[in-house]
Design a protein around this motif. Structure first.
Motif, PDB file in Angstrom:
ATOM      1  N   PHE A 251      12.272 -31.964  28.159  1.00  0.00           N
ATOM      2  CA  PHE A 251      13.298 -31.179  27.458  1.00  0.00           C
ATOM      3  C   PHE A 251      14.540 -31.550  28.045  1.00  0.00           C
ATOM      4  O   PHE A 251      14.570 -31.886  29.411  1.00  0.00           O
ATOM      5  CB  PHE A 251      13.074 -29.929  26.996  1.00  0.00           C
ATOM      6  CG  PHE A 251      12.843 -28.878  28.229  1.00  0.00           C
ATOM      7  CD1 PHE A 251      11.553 -28.551  28.446  1.00  0.00           C
ATOM      8  CD2 PHE A 251      13.942 -28.865  29.089  1.00  0.00           C
ATOM      9  CE1 PHE A 251      11.640 -27.645  29.424  1.00  0.00           C
ATOM     10  CE2 PHE A 251      13.658 -27.711  30.001  1.00  0.00           C
ATOM     11  CZ  PHE A 251      12.546 -27.272  30.446  1.00  0.00           C
ATOM     12  N   GLU A 252      15.497 -31.489  27.437  1.00  0.00           N
ATOM     13  CA  GLU A 252      16.911 -31.681  28.221  1.00  0.00           C
ATOM     14  C   GLU A 252      17.475 -30.280  28.494  1.00  0.00           C
ATOM     15  O   GLU A 252      17.697 -29.319  27.764  1.00  0.00           O
ATOM     16  CB  GLU A 252      17.574 -31.973  27.203  1.00  0.00           C
ATOM     17  CG  GLU A 252      19.287 -32.258  27.348  1.00  0.00           C
ATOM     18  CD  GLU A 252      19.450 -33.157  28.690  1.00  0.00           C
ATOM     19  OE1 GLU A 252      19.655 -32.718  29.592  1.00  0.00           O
ATOM     20  OE2 GLU A 252      19.542 -34.483  28.559  1.00  0.00           O
ATOM     21  N   ILE A 253      17.410 -30.024  30.012  1.00  0.00           N
ATOM     22  CA  ILE A 253      18.119 -28.776  30.578  1.00  0.00           C
ATOM     23  C   ILE A 253      19.497 -28.647  30.097  1.00  0.00           C
ATOM     24  O   ILE A 253      19.796 -27.427  29.831  1.00  0.00           O
ATOM     25  CB  ILE A 253      18.069 -28.858  31.926  1.00  0.00           C
ATOM     26  CG1 ILE A 253      16.523 -28.814  32.182  1.00  0.00           C
ATOM     27  CG2 ILE A 253      18.654 -27.705  32.425  1.00  0.00           C
ATOM     28  CD1 ILE A 253      16.022 -28.718  33.852  1.00  0.00           C
ATOM     29  N   GLY A 254      20.330 -29.573  29.985  1.00  0.00           N
ATOM     30  CA  GLY A 254      21.997 -29.302  29.724  1.00  0.00           C
ATOM     31  C   GLY A 254      21.638 -28.725  28.038  1.00  0.00           C
ATOM     32  O   GLY A 254      22.444 -27.745  27.918  1.00  0.00           O
ATOM     33  N   SER A 255      20.763 -29.153  27.336  1.00  0.00           N
ATOM     34  CA  SER A 255      21.047 -28.653  25.923  1.00  0.00           C
ATOM     35  C   SER A 255      20.481 -27.229  25.982  1.00  0.00           C
ATOM     36  O   SER A 255      20.899 -26.375  25.185  1.00  0.00           O
ATOM     37  CB  SER A 255      20.105 -29.572  24.883  1.00  0.00           C
ATOM     38  OG  SER A 255      20.502 -30.861  24.915  1.00  0.00           O
ATOM     39  N   ILE A 256      19.337 -26.979  26.709  1.00  0.00           N
ATOM     40  CA  ILE A 256      19.158 -25.646  26.752  1.00  0.00           C
ATOM     41  C   ILE A 256      20.150 -24.583  27.252  1.00  0.00           C
ATOM     42  O   ILE A 256      20.337 -23.573  26.749  1.00  0.00           O
ATOM     43  CB  ILE A 256      17.811 -25.262  27.478  1.00  0.00           C
ATOM     44  CG1 ILE A 256      16.502 -26.124  26.934  1.00  0.00           C
ATOM     45  CG2 ILE A 256      17.204 -23.962  27.831  1.00  0.00           C
ATOM     46  CD1 ILE A 256      15.489 -26.487  27.554  1.00  0.00           C
ATOM     47  N   SER A 257      20.824 -25.159  28.263  1.00  0.00           N
ATOM     48  CA  SER A 257      21.904 -24.150  28.938  1.00  0.00           C
ATOM     49  C   SER A 257      22.947 -24.063  28.099  1.00  0.00           C
ATOM     50  O   SER A 257      23.472 -22.775  27.824  1.00  0.00           O
ATOM     51  CB  SER A 257      22.219 -24.703  30.175  1.00  0.00           C
ATOM     52  OG  SER A 257      22.976 -26.002  30.093  1.00  0.00           O
ATOM     53  N   ASP A 258      23.247 -24.803  27.149  1.00  0.00           N
ATOM     54  CA  ASP A 258      24.392 -24.777  26.015  1.00  0.00           C
ATOM     55  C   ASP A 258      23.835 -23.976  25.076  1.00  0.00           C
ATOM     56  O   ASP A 258      24.596 -22.961  24.760  1.00  0.00           O
ATOM     57  CB  ASP A 258      24.362 -25.977  25.563  1.00  0.00           C
ATOM     58  CG  ASP A 258      25.138 -27.333  26.249  1.00  0.00           C
ATOM     59  OD1 ASP A 258      25.807 -26.549  27.347  1.00  0.00           O
ATOM     60  OD2 ASP A 258      25.173 -28.374  26.127  1.00  0.00           O
TER      61      ASP A 258
ATOM     62  N   PRO B 271      23.224 -29.453  34.641  1.00  0.00           N
ATOM     63  CA  PRO B 271      24.260 -28.418  34.079  1.00  0.00           C
ATOM     64  C   PRO B 271      24.328 -27.214  35.180  1.00  0.00           C
ATOM     65  O   PRO B 271      23.829 -27.090  36.340  1.00  0.00           O
ATOM     66  CB  PRO B 271      23.334 -27.673  33.232  1.00  0.00           C
ATOM     67  CG  PRO B 271      21.864 -28.064  33.573  1.00  0.00           C
ATOM     68  CD  PRO B 271      22.053 -29.491  34.220  1.00  0.00           C
ATOM     69  N   ARG B 272      25.727 -26.607  35.010  1.00  0.00           N
ATOM     70  CA  ARG B 272      26.008 -25.520  35.790  1.00  0.00           C
ATOM     71  C   ARG B 272      24.967 -24.514  36.108  1.00  0.00           C
ATOM     72  O   ARG B 272      24.709 -24.005  37.132  1.00  0.00           O
ATOM     73  CB  ARG B 272      27.432 -24.802  35.168  1.00  0.00           C
ATOM     74  CG  ARG B 272      28.767 -25.687  35.340  1.00  0.00           C
ATOM     75  CD  ARG B 272      29.681 -24.880  34.560  1.00  0.00           C
ATOM     76  NE  ARG B 272      30.966 -24.968  34.951  1.00  0.00           N
ATOM     77  CZ  ARG B 272      31.524 -26.301  34.319  1.00  0.00           C
ATOM     78  NH1 ARG B 272      30.632 -26.614  33.214  1.00  0.00           N
ATOM     79  NH2 ARG B 272      32.742 -26.683  34.137  1.00  0.00           N
ATOM     80  N   MET B 273      24.393 -23.988  35.034  1.00  0.00           N
ATOM     81  CA  MET B 273      23.290 -23.067  35.361  1.00  0.00           C
ATOM     82  C   MET B 273      22.240 -23.293  36.191  1.00  0.00           C
ATOM     83  O   MET B 273      21.711 -22.596  36.980  1.00  0.00           O
ATOM     84  CB  MET B 273      22.578 -22.590  33.994  1.00  0.00           C
ATOM     85  CG  MET B 273      21.640 -21.356  33.852  1.00  0.00           C
ATOM     86  SD  MET B 273      20.918 -21.219  32.377  1.00  0.00           S
ATOM     87  CE  MET B 273      19.825 -22.599  32.167  1.00  0.00           C
TER      88      MET B 273
END
Length: 288
Positions: free
Chosen positions: A7-14, A173-175
């Motif tokens: 999965f895309e970590i950036g999408s989850i953090s968004d 991602p920042r998170m």
């Protein structure tokens, strides 16, 4: 129905940020703290360790260790969180491309990615983001300059912002990035967590009213690809952070990052400064 390999970590953090700002969770800070903890632990590869005792010690213990035998806070809050997530995705989040759910009898979240053409598929937690070109690790202050840690955090955030909005680079991602704040880590650990091809990191040293920032770009094996040094006055920290971030964006060798990465386009030339609403300035911090 297509099953993606990870999965895309950036999408989850968004998606996590959208949940935080939603009307459903805006007055449920305690529930969101639980959700954020569960998601971050899963993204960091610790989803299998999310047991009641671990969660209780991290979030709900006070002066003594959490005891599930006499304290049901984790179970009660998890039930409430499941209901809140269901409520959100039945209302404001019904068109979300990513859905986060908490299965009955467990605490490891499930991430479901919608596919416009043929439905959706739920995937378990993983630590591998897709196609990360660059991870910007938290900048650090050198010995004697620790009082300027907020400037280092601000510069990290501004460099991320500048490269997010001025280039086609796919960033970690920042998170996830701020998980490296205030702790030692090895490069192999950073590679495993971010799956990035390249890494940007730097240090700050303050002498009098001048800040000297040294930045290095390396590959996933630790070989230096590029380095640069920047000096600036400390009288206006935010202006300094933005200027240094613009200089990094203008000078970083994009051809070394990834063959598909494009440098700043005509819509935002390298010499054009980025601006942000000062009243809405937000600094990312390391999740506890």
């Amino acid at each position: 129905m297509k099953l993606e390999p990870s999965f895309e970590i950036g999408s989850i953090s968004d998606q996590l940020e959208q949940l935080r700002r939603s009307e459903t969770f805006s007055r449920s800070g305690r529930l969101f703290a639980l959700l954020e903890f569960l998601v971050i632990e899963t993204l960091n590869g610790r989803g299998d360790s999310l047991k009641e005792l671990v969660i209780g010690d991290a979030l709900y213990s006070r002066s003594s260790p959490y005891d599930p035998g006499i304290d049901s806070s984790v179970r009660v809050e998890a039930r409430r969180l499941r209901r809140k997530l269901h409520e959100y995705y039945e209302s404001d989040g019904r068109t979300s491309a990513v859905r986060i759910s908490l299965p009955q009898g467990g605490y490891r979240p499930i991430f479901t990615f919608a596919n416009v053409d043929d439905g959706s598929r739920a995937l378990p937690g993983s630590t591998a983001p897709i196609g990360v070109d660059l991870a910007i690790l938290p900048f650090r202050t050198l010995a004697g300059s620790e009082a300027y840690d907020p400037v280092a955090d601000g510069l990290t955030d501004e460099v991320i912002f500048a490269l997010e909005h001025g280039t086609s680079i796919q960033l970690a991602p920042r998170m996830l990035i701020f998980q490296f704040k205030h702790r030692f880590y090895s490069l192999p650990e950073a590679v495993e967590m971010t799956q990035a091809r390249t890494f940007l990191y730097g240090s700050l040293r303050v002498t009098g009213s001048t800040v000297r920032t040294t930045i290095e770009l390396s590959d996933s094996l630790g070989f230096a690809l590029w380095s640069e040094r920047f000096d600036g006055p400390l009288d206006e920290p935010i202006a300094l952070e933005e200027r240094l971030a613009d200089e990094v964006r203008a000078k970083i060798p994009f051809e070394l990052l990834h063959r598909n990465v494009l440098p700043p386009g005509p819509h935002r030339a390298p010499h054009q400064p980025l601006s942000r609403n000062r009243a809405c300035q937000h600094r990312a911090v390391a999740p506890s």
